[in-house]
Enzyme design. Structure first.
Site, mmCIF file in Angstrom:
data_model
loop_
_atom_site.group_PDB
_atom_site.id
_atom_site.type_symbol
_atom_site.label_atom_id
_atom_site.label_comp_id
_atom_site.label_asym_id
_atom_site.label_seq_id
_atom_site.Cartn_x
_atom_site.Cartn_y
_atom_site.Cartn_z
ATOM 1 N N MET A 93 4.004 68.608 52.301
ATOM 2 C CA MET A 93 5.003 69.797 53.472
ATOM 3 C C MET A 93 4.171 69.801 54.752
ATOM 4 O O MET A 93 2.850 69.789 54.795
ATOM 5 C CB MET A 93 5.317 70.941 52.838
ATOM 6 C CG MET A 93 6.364 70.672 51.879
ATOM 7 S SD MET A 93 6.839 72.296 50.932
ATOM 8 C CE MET A 93 7.952 72.997 52.288
ATOM 9 N N PHE A 94 5.119 69.835 55.874
ATOM 10 C CA PHE A 94 4.534 70.151 57.303
ATOM 11 C C PHE A 94 3.587 69.183 57.791
ATOM 12 O O PHE A 94 2.882 69.370 58.619
ATOM 13 C CB PHE A 94 3.675 71.638 57.344
ATOM 14 C CG PHE A 94 4.365 72.510 56.630
ATOM 15 C CD1 PHE A 94 5.589 73.181 57.113
ATOM 16 C CD2 PHE A 94 3.923 73.222 55.585
ATOM 17 C CE1 PHE A 94 6.157 74.221 56.604
ATOM 18 C CE2 PHE A 94 4.459 74.071 54.862
ATOM 19 C CZ PHE A 94 5.602 74.616 55.546
ATOM 20 N N SER A 118 9.942 64.458 57.866
ATOM 21 C CA SER A 118 11.579 64.299 58.578
ATOM 22 C C SER A 118 11.272 63.970 60.090
ATOM 23 O O SER A 118 12.463 63.187 60.702
ATOM 24 C CB SER A 118 12.157 65.580 58.364
ATOM 25 O OG SER A 118 12.323 66.072 57.022
ATOM 26 N N GLU A 151 14.073 63.466 52.069
ATOM 27 C CA GLU A 151 13.828 64.516 50.779
ATOM 28 C C GLU A 151 14.076 63.413 49.618
ATOM 29 O O GLU A 151 14.798 63.915 48.403
ATOM 30 C CB GLU A 151 14.380 65.621 50.684
ATOM 31 C CG GLU A 151 14.125 66.301 52.029
ATOM 32 C CD GLU A 151 12.766 67.192 51.997
ATOM 33 O OE1 GLU A 151 12.105 66.842 51.206
ATOM 34 O OE2 GLU A 151 12.316 67.728 52.924
ATOM 35 N N GLN A 161 12.565 62.733 47.047
ATOM 36 C CA GLN A 161 12.016 63.011 45.866
ATOM 37 C C GLN A 161 12.951 63.837 44.899
ATOM 38 O O GLN A 161 12.830 64.211 43.776
ATOM 39 C CB GLN A 161 10.643 63.978 45.936
ATOM 40 C CG GLN A 161 10.715 65.402 46.285
ATOM 41 C CD GLN A 161 10.996 65.499 48.101
ATOM 42 O OE1 GLN A 161 11.166 64.495 48.885
ATOM 43 N NE2 GLN A 161 11.039 66.724 48.484
ATOM 44 N N CYS A 184 -4.811 71.778 57.377
ATOM 45 C CA CYS A 184 -5.026 72.656 56.229
ATOM 46 C C CYS A 184 -4.984 74.272 56.961
ATOM 47 O O CYS A 184 -5.714 74.334 57.888
ATOM 48 C CB CYS A 184 -6.495 72.580 55.463
ATOM 49 S SG CYS A 184 -6.860 73.790 54.316
ATOM 50 N N CYS A 242 -5.995 71.078 52.374
ATOM 51 C CA CYS A 242 -6.988 69.989 51.827
ATOM 52 C C CYS A 242 -6.959 70.195 50.383
ATOM 53 O O CYS A 242 -6.858 71.230 49.853
ATOM 54 C CB CYS A 242 -8.063 70.081 52.597
ATOM 55 S SG CYS A 242 -9.149 71.366 52.303
ATOM 56 N N CYS A 252 -9.117 73.367 49.309
ATOM 57 C CA CYS A 252 -8.637 74.562 49.548
ATOM 58 C C CYS A 252 -7.432 74.871 48.792
ATOM 59 O O CYS A 252 -6.877 76.033 48.883
ATOM 60 C CB CYS A 252 -8.268 74.849 51.032
ATOM 61 S SG CYS A 252 -9.784 74.973 52.157
#
Length: 192
Positions: A18-19, A23, A90, A92, A146, A184, A187
């Site tokens: 995500m991010f 898209s 999207e 998935q 991250c 990452c 983390c």
């Protein structure tokens, strides 16, 4: 990076956490299709209504009109000969029928451009994405930054009430007070 010169069918997959801008990259390719005056359709799963029911929308709020469908095979209700590209956001979240549809379209000469998460919040691959990645001629793997350390992030961290989610939490969680961050591998935390 686009493959606009291709006249034969192929599969392209834009993936990452995500991010990462999946898209956004899909919207960039849609724009190129528009400028090249190609005939194309854009789809997304009806489950994804975060920003809009009838548009593909990036986190930066760029958008393009799309057709919301509940299962992969619904694409064939809209497809007709002469359509040069099919864009799916999207990916998935679709059922297994999406794989057969994507294969059929590529075989039929269509450029199929998919965007979707590669892994869930636990770090496990989404089966649909993994299958498309294996079948795709072209893969664009994006990373985010991250939220903890600022390194390249390839994982999606789910937080529930500010705490890392548990390994026992469902992959799709409807109506919870959850949030997501890019992290990452060092983390990223999944509670046992």
């Amino acid at each position: 990076m686009g493959h606009d010169d291709l006249t034969i069918g192929c599969i392209e997959m834009i993936t990452g956490p995500m991010f990462a801008g999946k898209s956004e990259e899909l919207l960039r390719r849609i724009n190129r299709l528009r400028y090249a005056k190609k005939s194309f359709l854009v789809f997304k799963p009806s489950i994804d209504n975060r920003y809009s029911e009838s548009e593909v929308v990036s986190h930066s709020k760029r958008a393009y009109k799309c057709i919301s469908i509940s299962k992969g095979s619904d694409i064939l209700k809209y497809y007709q000969k002469g359509i040069q590209a099919i864009c799916i956001d999207e990916v998935q979240f679709f059922d297994d029928s999406i794989i057969e549809v994507i294969d059929f379209l590529a075989q039929d000469g269509v450029r199929v451009i998919c965007a979707g998460l590669d892994c869930d919040f636990k770090g496990d691959p989404f089966k649909i994405s993994a299958t498309i990645l294996a079948k795709a001629e072209y893969v664009t793997k994006l990373t985010a930054i991250c939220c903890v350390c600022g390194r390249e992030a390839n994982m999606t961290q789910r937080l529930i009430n500010g705490e890392p989610a548990s390994i026992n939490d469902p992959v799709v969680l409807v109506g919870a007070s959850e949030a997501y961050e890019a992290r990452c591998r060092h983390c990223h935390i999944v509670k046992e």
